[in-house]
Design an enzyme around this catalytic site. Structure first.
Site, short mmCIF file in Angstrom:
data_model
loop_
_atom_site.label_atom_id
_atom_site.label_comp_id
_atom_site.label_asym_id
_atom_site.label_seq_id
_atom_site.Cartn_x
_atom_site.Cartn_y
_atom_site.Cartn_z
N ASP A 132 0.84 -1.19 0.00
CA ASP A 132 0.00 0.00 0.00
C ASP A 132 0.88 1.25 0.00
O ASP A 132 1.66 1.45 0.92
CB ASP A 132 -0.93 -0.01 1.22
N HIS A 139 -4.17 13.80 0.68
CA HIS A 139 -4.44 12.95 1.84
C HIS A 139 -3.26 13.00 2.82
O HIS A 139 -3.45 13.13 4.03
CB HIS A 139 -4.67 11.50 1.37
N GLU A 204 -10.63 3.96 3.15
CA GLU A 204 -9.70 4.77 2.37
C GLU A 204 -9.94 4.49 0.90
O GLU A 204 -9.83 3.34 0.45
CB GLU A 204 -8.23 4.46 2.74
N GLU A 206 -8.97 4.18 -2.60
CA GLU A 206 -7.69 3.99 -3.31
C GLU A 206 -7.91 3.36 -4.68
O GLU A 206 -8.93 2.74 -4.95
CB GLU A 206 -6.74 3.09 -2.48
N ASP A 238 -9.06 0.40 1.55
CA ASP A 238 -8.15 0.04 2.64
C ASP A 238 -8.84 0.39 3.97
O ASP A 238 -8.57 1.41 4.58
CB ASP A 238 -6.84 0.82 2.46
N ARG A 242 -8.85 3.54 12.92
CA ARG A 242 -7.99 4.69 13.25
C ARG A 242 -7.48 4.66 14.69
O ARG A 242 -6.36 5.10 14.96
CB ARG A 242 -8.75 5.99 13.01
N GLN A 245 -4.88 2.01 14.93
CA GLN A 245 -3.72 2.50 14.17
C GLN A 245 -2.91 3.51 14.98
O GLN A 245 -1.68 3.44 15.04
CB GLN A 245 -4.21 3.14 12.87
N LYS A 258 -5.04 -2.30 9.72
CA LYS A 258 -5.30 -2.37 8.28
C LYS A 258 -5.53 -3.81 7.81
O LYS A 258 -6.17 -4.02 6.78
CB LYS A 258 -4.09 -1.82 7.52
N THR A 262 -9.29 -5.87 3.33
CA THR A 262 -9.17 -4.90 2.25
C THR A 262 -10.14 -5.34 1.16
O THR A 262 -10.19 -6.53 0.84
CB THR A 262 -7.73 -4.85 1.69
N GLU A 379 -10.20 12.36 7.36
CA GLU A 379 -10.03 13.71 6.84
C GLU A 379 -11.33 14.51 6.95
O GLU A 379 -11.34 15.65 7.42
CB GLU A 379 -9.58 13.64 5.37
CA CA Z 1 -4.02 3.17 2.67
#
Ligand code: CA
Length: 434
Positions: A132, A139, A204, A206, A238, A242, A245, A258, A262, A379
Site C-alpha cells: 500500500d 491525503h 480509504e 484507493e 483500505d 484509526r 492505528q 489495516k 481490504t 479527513e
Molecule cells: Ca491506505
C-alpha cells in the site's frame, strides 16, 4: 495504443452494453465469476452480462494461450501476458461481441453469456504480495496537518513514493461484508489501553494496481520499462481502524489496523481500455524537487498519469429503511496522485525486490485539494473533531455498524466512450463478541 477498439461509435449485439456506465464494448475488463453452485471461471464483463471464456473456448469461438489464461479460475497467467498478449485477446473478444460479428457467431456467443446479477465475483488472481502506497498528496497533507500543522509533509515525501507492506490474505471482493475489528486502543484521556471493538472505523478510497510481468530478485525494473509491468487496475478500499492505528503504529507503521480486511472491485480494467484516459503527470508545484533520475522518465511524465473520477457513497441502515439513495461523501480524481504507477513499480524494485504477476498495489488514499474530495472519514471529520451531517439528519464522524460504503470510478474524455470499474462495496458488521 489507440485503435479500433476505442472507437466511440462501436456497438455490441449485447444490447445492455451500449451506453452502459461501466462495461460498454470499449472496456472489456477481465474477472473471475461463478454461477450458483458452480466453479470459478474467467470471464469478460459486457453490459450486464459476463462472457464465459471457458464456454467460448469450448465452442471454438476463441483459442490460443491468451484466451486459455483468461479463462482460468485464477488470472495470474493472464496478468503475466504483457501488452501484446492482452491486445491480441482484446481484439478477439471485441470482434466476437461487436455488432459486426457474423449472425451465426453472435448466436453461438450468446450461448456463452451469463447474467452478471446471477453470479458471484471473486478476487481474480492469487495475490502473492500486497503493497500500500501513500501517493495521494492531499491525503498525506491532511493527515500531516493534524499532527504537524506547520510542516505537514515528512521530508521524504517528495523524494520517495512512501509505502508499507500490506496483508494479501484478507483481500476480499466487492460485496463481502467487513466485520468491525477488535483491537487494542487508547484514547489520549485514558491511562491505559483496552481491548475491544474499534471505535473509529474508516475507509480509504484507493486505486488498485495489478502487477503483470515479473522481475527477478536482484534485478530492478528501470523507470522506462516500469509501465510494462502493470497489467490492470481496480478500486481498493483500505478499511482502517484509526484508534487501533494510532496506538499500534509507533514506530513501525500500520499493522492490525489495516490487515483485518481490504476490499477490491473484482474486474481488472486493462491498460489498453484506459489508453484514452492517459494524461501527463501534473507538474510539480514550484519549489518541489524533481524526481531523482531512477524515478524519472520523459514518457512517464508525458503520459503516465490517469484521468479517472472516483467517488465514495454511504448508505446507512436508516437511509436504507427509508428507501433513500446513497449519499456521496466525496469525489476526487486519480490525477491527484503525486507519483505515477510506473514510479511506484520502479521504486518498489529499485532495491532488487522482485514482483510477481498477481501482486497488488494500493495507490494510497486519493483526496482532492478541497474537502468535497477527501477520501477518508479521518479527513472529512478532522480526525473526529467535526461531525458530518447526512441529508436525513444523521451524523457521522466514523462508520457505524450497518453502514455501506461504495466506491465507483468513471473515465471520460470527449471523443471516447466513457468506461467504469463496477462498484467496490462493503457493509460494516458488528464486532465479534469478545
Ligand atoms: Ca491506505
Amino acid at each position: 495504443m489507440i485503435d479500433h477498439t476505442h472507437d466511440p461509435a462501436a456497438t455490441s449485439w449485447v444490447a445492455s452494453a451500449n451506453g452502459h456506465t461501466d462495461f460498454p464494448l470499449q472496456n472489456l475488463p477481465h474477472g473471475v465469476f461463478s454461477r450458483p453452485g458452480g466453479a470459478p471461471s474467467g470471464g469478460v464483463a459486457i453490459g450486464d452480462k459476463i462472457l464465459d471464456l471457458a464456454a467460448a473456448l469450448a465452442a471454438g469461438l476463441l483459442d490460443g494461450q491468451e484466451a486459455e489464461a483468461a479463462a482460468a479460475p485464477r488470472l495470474n497467467g493472464f496478468l503475466a501476458l504483457g501488452a501484446v498478449g492482452r491486445t491480441v485477446l482484446r481484439h478477439r473478444v471485441f470482434a466476437l461481441l461487436s455488432v459486426d460479428a457474423a449472425v451465426v457467431v453472435q448466436s453461438r456467443a450468446a450461448a456463452c453469456l451469463v447474467d452478471a446479477a446471477d453470479c458471484a465475483l471473486h478476487v481474480p488472481a492469487a495475490i502473492g504480495d500486497y503493497t500500500d502506497f501513500f501517493s495521494g498528496i492531499h491525503h498525506a497533507m491532511n493527515g500531516g496537518k493534524l499532527l504537524r500543522p506547520d510542516n505537514p509533509l515528512m521530508p521524504n515525501y517528495k523524494y520517495v513514493p512512501v509505502a508499507y507492506h500490506g496483508r494479501a490474505s484478507s483481500i476480499r471482493p466487492s460485496g463481502t461484508d467487513v466485520r468491525r475489528p477488535n483491537g487494542q486502543r487508547k484514547r489520549p484521556d485514558e491511562a491505559a489501553p483496552s481491548f475491544g471493538p474499534c471505535r473509529n472505523l474508516d475507509y480509504e478510497m484507493e486505486f488498485g494496481i495489478w502487477i503483470g510481468g515479473a522481475n527477478a530478485l536482484g534485478e530492478p525494473v528501470p523507470i522506462e520499462q516500469a509501465g510494462d509491468h502493470i497489467a490492470g487496475f481496480c478500486l481498493l478500499n483500505d478499511w482502517s481502524a484509526r484508534d487501533i492505528q494510532a496506538w499500534e503504529s509507533a514506530p513501525l507503521g500500520p499493522f492490525l489496523a489495516k490487515s483485518f480486511q481490504t476490499s477490491i472491485s473484482p474486474w481488472i480494467v486493462t491498460p489498453e481500455a484506459l489508453a484514452p484516459f492517459r494524461i501527463p503527470q501534473p507538474p510539480r508545484p514550484n519549489g518541489d524537487p524533481a524526481p531523482l533520475p531512477h524515478l524519472h522518465a520523459a514518457h512517464d511524465q508525458a503520459a503516465g498519469a490517469l484521468d479517472i473520477a472516483v467517488t465514495v457513497h454511504i448508505l446507512t441502515p436508516r437511509m436504507r429503511e427509508a428507501g433513500l439513495p446513497p449519499h456521496r461523501l466525496s469525489r476526487a480524481n486519480t490525477s491527484d496522485l503525486y507519483w505515477t504507477v510506473a514510479q511506484m513499480v520502479a521504486h518498489h524494485t529499485s532495491n532488487g525486490c522482485n514482483l510477481s504477476p498477481g501482486d497488488l498495489f494500493g495507490s494510497g488514499t486519493i483526496s482532492a485539494v478541497e474537502d468535497t474530495g477527501w477520501g477518508s472519514l479521518q479527513e472529512l471529520s478532522l480526525a473526529g473533531r467535526r461531525e458530518l451531517t447526512l441529508p436525513n439528519g444523521e451524523t457521522r464522524m466514523f462508520l457505524a455498524d450497518g453502514d455501506e460504503i461504495t466506491f465507483r470510478a468513471q473515465a471520460a474524455r470527449p471523443g471516447y466512450a466513457s468506461i467504469g470499474f463496477g462498484p467496490c462495496r462493503g457493509t460494516v458488521w458488528p464486532a465479534r463478541a469478545i
